[in-house]
Design a protein around this motif. Structure first.
Motif, short mmCIF file in Angstrom:
data_model
loop_
_atom_site.label_atom_id
_atom_site.label_comp_id
_atom_site.label_asym_id
_atom_site.label_seq_id
_atom_site.Cartn_x
_atom_site.Cartn_y
_atom_site.Cartn_z
N MET A 1 0.76 -1.17 0.11
CA MET A 1 0.04 0.07 0.05
C MET A 1 0.92 1.41 0.06
SD MET A 1 -3.03 -0.87 2.85
CE MET A 1 -1.81 -1.58 4.11
N PRO A 2 0.29 2.44 -0.49
CA PRO A 2 1.09 3.51 -0.36
C PRO A 2 1.16 4.26 0.97
CG PRO A 2 -1.05 3.76 -1.11
CD PRO A 2 -0.86 2.57 -0.97
N ASN A 3 2.43 4.93 1.31
CA ASN A 3 2.43 5.81 2.46
C ASN A 3 3.03 4.75 3.48
OD1 ASN A 3 1.56 8.21 1.38
ND2 ASN A 3 -0.62 7.63 2.10
N ILE A 4 2.18 3.91 3.81
CA ILE A 4 2.85 2.79 5.06
C ILE A 4 2.32 1.58 4.53
CG2 ILE A 4 2.78 2.03 7.33
CD1 ILE A 4 2.32 4.98 8.22
N ASN A 5 3.24 0.72 4.16
CA ASN A 5 2.87 -0.59 3.80
C ASN A 5 2.46 -1.46 4.57
OD1 ASN A 5 5.01 -2.12 5.30
ND2 ASN A 5 6.44 -1.63 3.70
N GLY A 6 1.89 -2.63 4.37
CA GLY A 6 1.24 -3.53 5.40
C GLY A 6 1.89 -4.03 6.66
N VAL A 7 3.25 -4.37 6.23
CA VAL A 7 3.91 -4.87 7.32
C VAL A 7 4.32 -3.97 8.35
CG1 VAL A 7 6.47 -5.78 7.82
CG2 VAL A 7 5.11 -6.64 5.69
N SER A 8 4.57 -2.71 8.02
CA SER A 8 4.89 -1.66 8.83
C SER A 8 3.37 -1.43 9.68
CB SER A 8 5.33 -0.28 8.13
OG SER A 8 6.75 -0.38 7.65
N ALA A 9 2.41 -1.33 9.06
CA ALA A 9 1.17 -0.90 9.43
C ALA A 9 0.74 -2.01 10.54
CB ALA A 9 0.06 -1.03 8.63
N ALA A 10 1.30 -3.37 10.31
CA ALA A 10 0.89 -4.13 11.20
C ALA A 10 1.68 -4.07 12.41
CB ALA A 10 1.22 -5.83 10.48
N GLU A 11 2.80 -3.77 12.35
CA GLU A 11 3.62 -3.41 13.59
C GLU A 11 2.93 -2.38 14.40
OE1 GLU A 11 7.34 -2.77 11.66
OE2 GLU A 11 7.95 -4.83 11.92
N ASN A 12 2.44 -1.29 13.71
CA ASN A 12 1.93 -0.21 14.57
C ASN A 12 0.65 -0.66 15.17
OD1 ASN A 12 4.10 1.38 13.49
ND2 ASN A 12 2.72 2.03 11.87
N VAL A 13 -0.02 -1.55 14.38
CA VAL A 13 -1.35 -1.76 14.99
C VAL A 13 -1.31 -2.74 16.24
CG1 VAL A 13 -3.59 -3.23 14.77
CG2 VAL A 13 -2.77 -1.58 13.02
N ILE A 14 -0.27 -3.61 16.25
CA ILE A 14 -0.02 -4.69 17.16
C ILE A 14 0.63 -4.06 18.44
CG2 ILE A 14 1.49 -6.74 18.03
CD1 ILE A 14 0.71 -7.81 15.00
N TYR B 1 8.03 -13.58 2.32
CA TYR B 1 7.07 -12.52 2.72
C TYR B 1 6.25 -13.01 3.78
CZ TYR B 1 7.59 -9.61 -1.47
OH TYR B 1 7.90 -8.70 -2.42
N VAL B 2 6.05 -14.29 3.72
CA VAL B 2 5.23 -15.01 4.95
C VAL B 2 5.98 -14.67 6.25
CG1 VAL B 2 3.98 -16.94 5.88
CG2 VAL B 2 4.28 -16.47 3.36
N PHE B 3 7.31 -15.33 6.42
CA PHE B 3 7.87 -15.20 7.63
C PHE B 3 8.11 -13.62 7.86
CE2 PHE B 3 10.16 -19.11 6.20
CZ PHE B 3 9.75 -20.03 7.08
N ARG B 4 8.26 -12.83 7.11
CA ARG B 4 8.53 -11.32 7.54
C ARG B 4 7.25 -10.81 8.04
NH1 ARG B 4 9.05 -6.49 3.24
NH2 ARG B 4 9.33 -4.67 4.69
N THR B 5 5.93 -11.17 7.66
CA THR B 5 4.91 -10.68 7.91
C THR B 5 4.43 -11.39 9.45
OG1 THR B 5 3.60 -12.11 6.73
CG2 THR B 5 3.90 -9.95 5.84
N LEU B 6 4.89 -12.66 9.63
CA LEU B 6 4.28 -13.33 10.63
C LEU B 6 5.15 -12.95 11.73
CD1 LEU B 6 3.67 -16.87 9.58
CD2 LEU B 6 1.95 -15.11 9.80
N ARG B 7 6.54 -12.23 11.60
CA ARG B 7 7.37 -11.85 12.60
C ARG B 7 6.84 -10.62 13.19
NH1 ARG B 7 11.80 -13.93 9.72
NH2 ARG B 7 12.00 -12.22 8.68
N THR B 8 5.88 -9.88 12.63
CA THR B 8 5.37 -8.53 13.10
C THR B 8 4.32 -8.92 14.17
OG1 THR B 8 3.49 -8.51 11.56
CG2 THR B 8 5.66 -7.58 10.90
N GLY B 9 3.86 -10.29 14.28
CA GLY B 9 2.68 -10.50 15.43
C GLY B 9 1.57 -10.80 14.44
N ALA B 10 1.50 -10.95 12.86
CA ALA B 10 0.14 -11.22 12.36
C ALA B 10 -0.26 -12.66 12.53
CB ALA B 10 0.43 -10.66 10.88
N SER B 11 -1.50 -12.93 12.57
CA SER B 11 -2.18 -14.26 12.66
C SER B 11 -2.40 -15.10 11.63
CB SER B 11 -3.18 -14.18 13.34
OG SER B 11 -2.77 -13.46 14.84
N GLY B 12 -2.42 -14.20 10.54
CA GLY B 12 -2.69 -14.95 9.27
C GLY B 12 -2.02 -14.49 7.74
#
Length: 235
Positions: free
Chosen positions: A63-76, A95-106
């Protein structure tokens, strides 16, 4: 916390409006879901979660401005009780490992079937995790690589927190349940398993539910990882 009887609240963030509308339509037609907020970038995601306190956030990775990985970190960081599912076009395990490391569940691919979306949101809302079946196969390849490396160095390198279960647990599975479990480990969806075994998709779902109950886990990903660790499936 179980989210079965009450409506599951969802914030949906994706910069493609048509995609958002399609996801929203699928969920609300299914019933038991309510999209309480929509956004188009990662910055909006944080504000929407603060405003609505949803059960689940569906978050596009690109996504523009802040991508999903960074957004996930901020939300969590600000709302640790909120569960996140990443939406992506990328099936690469990196990509999967990178996003799951943020604390995402899916982690869902955008080519998902409607049933995968519905199941993922339900599983994640009740505290489990959900990885798109196609991606599961790639994760298994990575586990295989790490297992070979583990043997070479003589010490465990992955899945260190995965329990080793009594052999009687796997013995409690029926022959058909073991077949379904093996196909789950190969990354096949319920529909693909049904086609392979010449049984209905509903029957597959019943087998999967029974497998999860017998293994004492909440979702398919946990079941597959435990069975790999215990050597109960071929990878």
């Amino acid at each position: 916390m179980q989210k079965q009887l009450e409506e599951i609240s969802i914030v949906l963030v994706d910069d493609h409006k048509l995609f958002r509308e399609g996801v929203k339509r699928i969920l609300e037609m299914e019933g038991g879901f309510k999209v309480v907020g929509e956004g188009s970038d990662g910055e909006e995601a944080t504000h929407l979660v603060e405003e609505h306190k949803p059960d689940v956030v569906l978050l596009d990775i690109n996504m523009p401005n802040i991508n999903g990985v960074s957004a996930a970190e901020n939300v969590i960081e600000s709302n640790p009780q909120t569960r996140i599912i990443i939406l992506s076009i990328h099936d690469d395990e990196g990509y999967v490992f990178r996003t799951l490391r943020t604390g995402a569940s899916g982690y869902l691919l955008k080519e998902m079937e409607a049933e995968d979306l519905v199941e993922a949101v339900r599983v994640v809302a009740r505290g489990g995790s959900y990885i798109h079946p196609k991606v599961t196969g790639k994760l298994i390849d990575e586990f295989r690589r790490l297992s070979i490396q583990e043997e070479a160095v003589g010490r465990p390198l992955t899945m260190e927190n995965t329990p080793v279960l009594d052999a009687r647990v796997i013995e409690s599975l029926t022959r058909r349940e073991r077949e379904v479990l093996q196909l789950m480990a190969e990354g096949k969806s319920n529909r693909a398993i049904g086609e392979f075994l010449y049984i209905s998709e509903k029957t597959v779902k019943n087998h999967v539910s029974s497998i999860l109950q017998k293994l004492g886990v909440q979702d398919r990903t946990q079941a597959v990882v435990i069975c790999i660790k215990n050597g109960w499936v071929k990878v």
